[in-house]
Design a protein around this motif. Structure first.
Motif, mmCIF file in Angstrom:
data_model
loop_
_atom_site.group_PDB
_atom_site.id
_atom_site.type_symbol
_atom_site.label_atom_id
_atom_site.label_comp_id
_atom_site.label_asym_id
_atom_site.label_seq_id
_atom_site.Cartn_x
_atom_site.Cartn_y
_atom_site.Cartn_z
ATOM 1 N N LEU A 67 4.757 3.917 1.251
ATOM 2 C CA LEU A 67 5.362 2.499 1.385
ATOM 3 C C LEU A 67 6.350 2.464 2.202
ATOM 4 O O LEU A 67 6.801 1.329 2.926
ATOM 5 N N LYS A 86 6.874 0.425 5.653
ATOM 6 C CA LYS A 86 7.347 -0.693 5.054
ATOM 7 C C LYS A 86 7.116 -2.224 6.192
ATOM 8 O O LYS A 86 6.658 -3.219 5.464
ATOM 9 N N PHE A 90 3.415 -3.386 5.565
ATOM 10 C CA PHE A 90 3.325 -4.142 4.664
ATOM 11 C C PHE A 90 3.955 -5.387 4.345
ATOM 12 O O PHE A 90 3.318 -6.582 4.007
ATOM 13 N N ALA A 91 5.044 -5.764 4.975
ATOM 14 C CA ALA A 91 5.774 -6.666 4.764
ATOM 15 C C ALA A 91 5.030 -7.785 5.766
ATOM 16 O O ALA A 91 5.096 -8.894 5.214
ATOM 17 N N ARG A 111 9.888 -7.950 2.689
ATOM 18 C CA ARG A 111 10.507 -6.536 2.601
ATOM 19 C C ARG A 111 11.152 -6.352 1.430
ATOM 20 O O ARG A 111 10.885 -5.182 0.717
ATOM 21 N N VAL A 171 8.474 -5.011 -0.785
ATOM 22 C CA VAL A 171 8.012 -3.735 -0.660
ATOM 23 C C VAL A 171 8.711 -2.600 -1.209
ATOM 24 O O VAL A 171 8.660 -1.587 -1.814
ATOM 25 N N ASP A 172 10.194 -2.976 -1.181
ATOM 26 C CA ASP A 172 11.198 -2.153 -1.722
ATOM 27 C C ASP A 172 10.758 -2.029 -3.303
ATOM 28 O O ASP A 172 11.004 -1.109 -3.853
ATOM 29 N N LEU A 177 1.619 -7.075 -3.250
ATOM 30 C CA LEU A 177 1.714 -5.748 -3.238
ATOM 31 C C LEU A 177 2.249 -5.424 -4.692
ATOM 32 O O LEU A 177 1.814 -4.431 -5.246
ATOM 33 N N ASN A 178 3.494 -5.984 -5.099
ATOM 34 C CA ASN A 178 4.176 -5.272 -6.209
ATOM 35 C C ASN A 178 3.327 -5.580 -7.502
ATOM 36 O O ASN A 178 3.344 -4.814 -8.386
ATOM 37 N N THR A 205 -3.469 -6.957 1.345
ATOM 38 C CA THR A 205 -2.436 -6.253 1.034
ATOM 39 C C THR A 205 -2.903 -5.069 0.128
ATOM 40 O O THR A 205 -2.620 -3.925 0.021
ATOM 41 N N LEU A 254 -3.178 -1.031 0.354
ATOM 42 C CA LEU A 254 -2.665 -0.424 -0.702
ATOM 43 C C LEU A 254 -3.665 0.625 -1.306
ATOM 44 O O LEU A 254 -3.172 1.749 -1.675
#
Length: 481
Positions: free
Chosen positions: A79, A83, A86-87, A102, A105-106, A160-161, A188, A192
């Motif tokens: 990831l 980055k 995905f962003a 962003r 993603v972090d 994503l998260n 997304t 993943l």
């Protein structure tokens, strides 16, 4: 999965991309441009995915902790490496401003790193059993074992998260997982899924299935081989799933109507206004802990509200792909129309629109209202849009009562310097978490997260989710020397 405009992508099952069948168009919330098409999985595909998940249990359960940790660390590393990819996917599908994408993603990286640490710590305890005469030499061991296949149903707003918050603890626990992503944001989740498999997670133990709502409900309600349903979304759908899920465990992370109290002893009003503006209007308020209600001590009410108007006016709205954008479009034009209608309904009922509220397609200008009353949708329901209500209070106990006067109870914020008020609020407020010194939109991904009342059941956050996805099992030993 290489995304190009108009690309057709299949769902992910047993490590393969399946591309035949009915397709779903995914369009940009910003300009309605075609992002791509995804193949919709059928009920038969879902049944096959469950069969593979059940068959993979022996393998996932036997994966040593070091291997689970290694897989999770490799996912986090991928990831970080991808980055930007995905962003951009998050911006395209969810309409989330680029800087916030962003940041998501972090956050997902932290979620997988935390899961890697928890996988290494997943242990048990020794329990003494020689407590009565005749049980000399007897002892017990309790460890946690994976519960079985998990169905994860995820929303559009953190594509994503929030998938990571279900997949990462499942991997740490050793549970196969079926992911049903939002129809607005499937790409997304599929991307993943590819990263997870490339890191070494067994192919049979993961499926990413865009499913029709009826087939998702059938999977949650009728497929007894699913052992846990983890759902993030609307209260109406979540509680309905809970009602029909039988003996399955159910974890619900549902809506909110987040409130912030600002007491007169909090002197940093510029900071409070700026934080509130970002917490209420960032990503167009499309977060379940977005600030929706603010209760301000009457003595500082006028000062605060005009500082908030000033801060809101500085926020940049528009194209989510632009670096400067902070307030993007709502996920669908129909949602923007709904928010606009709720604002008009409140104004017709006597509320004052202090600033914003204008609609331009899927964009809503950050709206600040006061004079709202119980019975107004903006006050009682979850807006899920860039709207905040600011109301004065005279007595701190009155403010606490106003916060509790909601069918939701996810998080609340409190700005005060008084320890007594903090402890009173912690005791009295009916929420899953009280955030002191910040807005209720603050969240750190490793912490236990969830609410009470209509805001849900159970807790997310990696360690809490692992506990939901495992069950304790005793081993009793006797007669050994």
């Amino acid at each position: 999965m290489k995304m190009r405009p108009g690309t057709q992508t299949g769902f992910l099952l047993c490590g393969k991309e399946w591309g035949e069948g009915e397709t779903l168009e995914v369009r940009s919330p910003w300009d309605q441009g075609l992002i791509g098409k995804v193949t919709v999985a059928t009920r038969a595909d879902a049944r096959e995915a469950v069969s593979h998940a059940v068959a993979s249990m022996r393998r996932t359960r036997a994966l040593p902790r070091w291997k689970r940790r290694e897989i999770l660390e490799d996912i986090a590393a991928s990831l970080i490496e991808q980055k930007d990819r995905f962003a951009k996917l998050i911006v395209a599908e969810a309409g989330k401003p680029l800087r916030l994408a962003r940041n998501e993603v972090d956050r997902a990286v932290l979620t997988f790193k935390t899961a890697a640490e928890e996988a290494a710590r997943l242990g048990g305890e020794t329990i003494p059993l020689d407590l009565t005469e005749g049980n000399e030499g007897r002892w017990g061991l309790m460890q946690r074992f994976p519960i079985g296949p998990i169905l994860a149903i995820t929303p559009f707003n953190f594509p994503l998260n929030l998938v990571a918050h279900k997949a990462a603890p499942a991997i740490a626990a050793g549970c196969p997982i079926l992911i049903k992503p939002s129809p607005q944001t499937p790409f997304t989740a599929l991307a993943l899924g590819e990263v997870i498999l490339k890191a070494g997670w067994p192919e049979e133990a993961l499926a990413v299935l865009p499913l029709a709502n009826a087939d998702t409900a059938w999977l949650a309600e009728k497929e007894d081989r699913i052992k846990l349903v983890s759902f993030t979304g609307s209260a109406k759908v979540g509680w309905e799933l809970k009602t029909h899920s039988g003996r399955k465990r159910v974890v619900l992370e549902l809506g909110g109507n987040a409130a912030l109290i600002i007491h007169s002893d909090y002197k940093e009003l510029d900071n409070a206004a700026e934080r509130t503006a970002h917490a209420a209007f960032g990503y167009a308020g499309q977060s379940c802990i977005s600030v929706q209600r603010v209760f301000v001590d009457k003595s500082i009410f006028q000062t605060f509200i005009w500082k908030l108007v000033e801060c809101a006016g500085k926020l940049v709205s528009g194209d989510p792909a632009n670096e400067a954008t902070e307030v993007g479009p709502l996920i669908r034009a129909s949602e923007a129309e709904r928010v606009e209608s709720w604002i008009k309904e409140a104004v017709a009922g006597g509320a004052r629109l202090i600033a914003g509220g204008e609609r331009d397609g899927s964009l809503i200008a950050p709206a600040i209202l006061t004079g709202t009353k119980s019975g107004m949708k903006l006050r009682d329901e979850e807006v899920f849009g860039p709207v905040v209500m600011v109301e004065p209070y005279v007595d701190f106990e009155q403010a606490l009562a106003e916060v509790n006067h909601s069918r939701f109870g996810l998080q609340a914020g409190l700005l005060t310097r008084d320890a007594g008020r903090i402890l009173t609020a912690y005791r009295e407020l009916e929420v899953g978490a009280l955030i002191v010194g910040d807005t209720p939109a603050w969240r750190l991904d490793p912490m236990p997260y969830g609410g009470v009342k209509d805001s849900g059941l159970g807790r997310e956050g990696v360690r809490s989710a692992i506990e939901e996805m495992t069950e304790p099992r005793m081993l009793v030993m006797a007669g050994l020397s």
